[in-house]
Write a protein that holds these residues in place. Sequence first.
Motif, PDB file in Angstrom:
ATOM      1  N   LEU A 199     -24.499 -14.443  12.628  1.00 19.29           N
ATOM      2  CA  LEU A 199     -25.541 -14.560  11.618  1.00 19.29           C
ATOM      3  C   LEU A 199     -26.722 -15.383  12.124  1.00 19.29           C
ATOM      4  O   LEU A 199     -27.882 -15.026  11.893  1.00 19.29           O
ATOM      5  CB  LEU A 199     -24.962 -15.180  10.347  1.00 19.29           C
ATOM      6  N   GLU A 200     -26.433 -16.493  12.796  1.00 17.56           N
ATOM      7  CA  GLU A 200     -27.509 -17.341  13.296  1.00 17.56           C
ATOM      8  C   GLU A 200     -28.356 -16.603  14.339  1.00 17.56           C
ATOM      9  O   GLU A 200     -29.575 -16.793  14.405  1.00 17.56           O
ATOM     10  CB  GLU A 200     -26.951 -18.626  13.885  1.00 17.56           C
ATOM     11  N   ALA A 201     -27.707 -15.764  15.151  1.00 17.54           N
ATOM     12  CA  ALA A 201     -28.418 -15.023  16.198  1.00 17.54           C
ATOM     13  C   ALA A 201     -28.987 -13.700  15.702  1.00 17.54           C
ATOM     14  O   ALA A 201     -29.592 -12.966  16.474  1.00 17.54           O
ATOM     15  CB  ALA A 201     -27.479 -14.772  17.374  1.00 17.54           C
ATOM     16  N   ARG A 202     -28.800 -13.397  14.436  1.00 20.50           N
ATOM     17  CA  ARG A 202     -29.264 -12.141  13.837  1.00 20.50           C
ATOM     18  C   ARG A 202     -28.746 -10.924  14.607  1.00 20.50           C
ATOM     19  O   ARG A 202     -29.484  -9.962  14.850  1.00 20.50           O
ATOM     20  CB  ARG A 202     -30.784 -12.100  13.770  1.00 20.50           C
ATOM     21  N   GLU A 203     -27.486 -10.968  14.971  1.00 15.86           N
ATOM     22  CA  GLU A 203     -26.898  -9.855  15.705  1.00 15.86           C
ATOM     23  C   GLU A 203     -26.226  -8.832  14.792  1.00 15.86           C
ATOM     24  O   GLU A 203     -25.647  -7.868  15.280  1.00 15.86           O
ATOM     25  CB  GLU A 203     -25.898 -10.377  16.741  1.00 15.86           C
ATOM     26  N   VAL A 204     -26.275  -9.061  13.505  1.00 10.44           N
ATOM     27  CA  VAL A 204     -25.767  -8.072  12.545  1.00 10.44           C
ATOM     28  C   VAL A 204     -26.873  -7.793  11.541  1.00 10.44           C
ATOM     29  O   VAL A 204     -27.727  -8.647  11.264  1.00 10.44           O
ATOM     30  CB  VAL A 204     -24.486  -8.552  11.828  1.00 10.44           C
ATOM     31  N   ASP A 205     -26.873  -6.596  10.986  1.00 12.42           N
ATOM     32  CA  ASP A 205     -27.931  -6.213  10.051  1.00 12.42           C
ATOM     33  C   ASP A 205     -27.411  -5.937   8.645  1.00 12.42           C
ATOM     34  O   ASP A 205     -28.166  -5.462   7.784  1.00 12.42           O
ATOM     35  CB  ASP A 205     -28.706  -5.008  10.582  1.00 12.42           C
TER      36      ASP A 205
END
Length: 455
Positions: free
Chosen positions: A348-354
Motif C-alpha cells: 500500500l505504501e509503495a502503491r503497488e496495488v490498485d
Amino acid sequence: MPLSSAPTSNTGTLAARTPVTAGVRDWTCPFCPLLCDDITIIVQDDGAPATPGTDCPRLAHALTWFAGSPAPAPAIDNVDTDLDSALNRAADILRATKRPLFGGLATDVAGARALYPLAAGCGAILDHLHGDAMAASNAALQDRGAFFTTLSEVRARADLLIVFCSTPSAKYPRFYERVLGGTEQPRELVFLGCPIDPAAQKTGNARLQGVLEEADPFDLLAIWSALAEGRGAASFSDNPGMAQALAVLLERVSAARYTVVVYEPAALPGPHAALLIEALHRIVKAINRTTRAGALALGGDDGALTVNQAVTWLSGFPLRTRVSKPTRLSGETSLDHDATRYATRRLLEAREVDALLWVSSYQPEPLPQALFSDIPVIVLGHPALRTMLGKRGASTVFIPVATPAIDSAGHVFRIDGSVVASLAATRASTLPTLADIVERLHGALASTPAARSQP
C-alpha cells in the motif's frame, strides 16, 4: 501440519446456518485460536449473544460487537443499496484492476476456499491481517523445518514448559486453564527472557520460575543454542552469568520427561523474528537427540492459521502469494510467493496495488492506515464496519457478512494446527456467509456488463 485435512464442505448454505435459538452448550469460541469448546452461549431477548459463567475477557469484548440491532444494508460510497448493485459495483472494481490485494482475510475454511478462485481469476495477492507474524513463522518453517507439539501432548505429557519472551495470558486468557487445568501431574513453568505471567500462578500443580527476565532474546538463543550443541558454559567468558543460568536450565531439560518451548511469534522483536523462531526449533531438535521436546507457537488469530493452511493446501504456497490462472501480467508466473514484497503495508505504501478487497468477518477491523484514499475498496465484513468506513475519495463497496459461530456454521483450525473444529451457529440471522458473497461476486465478475444488463 495436516494440510490435506482441510474440509471440503461449503458451510455457506442456508441449511448449514440453522441456528439454535435456546442456547448452545459446549459452544466453540471463534475469537481466539485456542477454540475453547466448553462454553454455554445464549441469545438474549434483543438477539445479542451472551456467555453467562464464562470468565474470558477476550470473549466478553468480542461479544460487545454483536448487539441485537438489525444488520445494515450493503452500501456503495456510503449510500445504502441492494445486494445485487453492490456485487455488480464490486465486480466492476475487480474487472478494472490489474493488481488487487485481498487483505484482512479474517474468515473460516469455507471463506478461504471461496476467496482463492476469485483471487486466481483477477491476479490478486493474498495477505492476512496478522501477516507479519505468520510470515516469520512460515519463513522459519521453510528454511529449517520445525518440531511442533499439540495441546493434547502438552496436557498429557509435558512436565516442563519453557515460555520464551511471552506473556501467553495477555492474548490467550484461558491458556493455562485449557492446557494444564484439571490435571494432577506436577509441572514446572520456566519463563525465560520475560517476567512470570501472573495468570500462571492460578495453576495449582505448577512450580514457577523466572530466568534471565531482562536478557536480550538474540543473546539468549545464541548461547542456549551453543550449549545445546555441546559447548561448555565456561567458553562464554564474555557473559558467564547467562551461560551458567542456561546450562542449569538445560540440566533441567535433560531430567524432564517432556519439555515444551512456548513462544508467541507476534510478541518477538522484529524485523528478524524468523531468526528467533528458527533458533528455538534448532534447540528443540538438539534436545530431541537425548530426550523428548516440542515447540508450541501461540498465534493464528482471526483465522490467520486457518487461511494459511487452506491457501497452502490449495496452491502449495503460504500467504503473501500472488495467484493468477492464467497469469494476467506478461512475463509473470501464475503463482508467486514473496513474504517481504507482498506484505500489506509495503504494497500500500509503495502503491503497488490498485484495489483492495478487505475481509473482516469476526470483528470490525478498520482498513489499513497505509491505504491511500484514492484506492478502490471492497469490504466484506462485520456489520459494524459500515459506520467505520465513512466517505472515501475512491469507490467503496461494503457488504455485511455473517460471523462464523455467531451467525453461521463453519470450520477453523486450532492454534496447534492439528485440529479442525466445527463451529455452530448461535442465533437466527439473515446475513450471508462470506463464502456465499464471494461465490456470487465471482459469478458477477465472470459475466460481461452487457450480459448483466439484459432482462
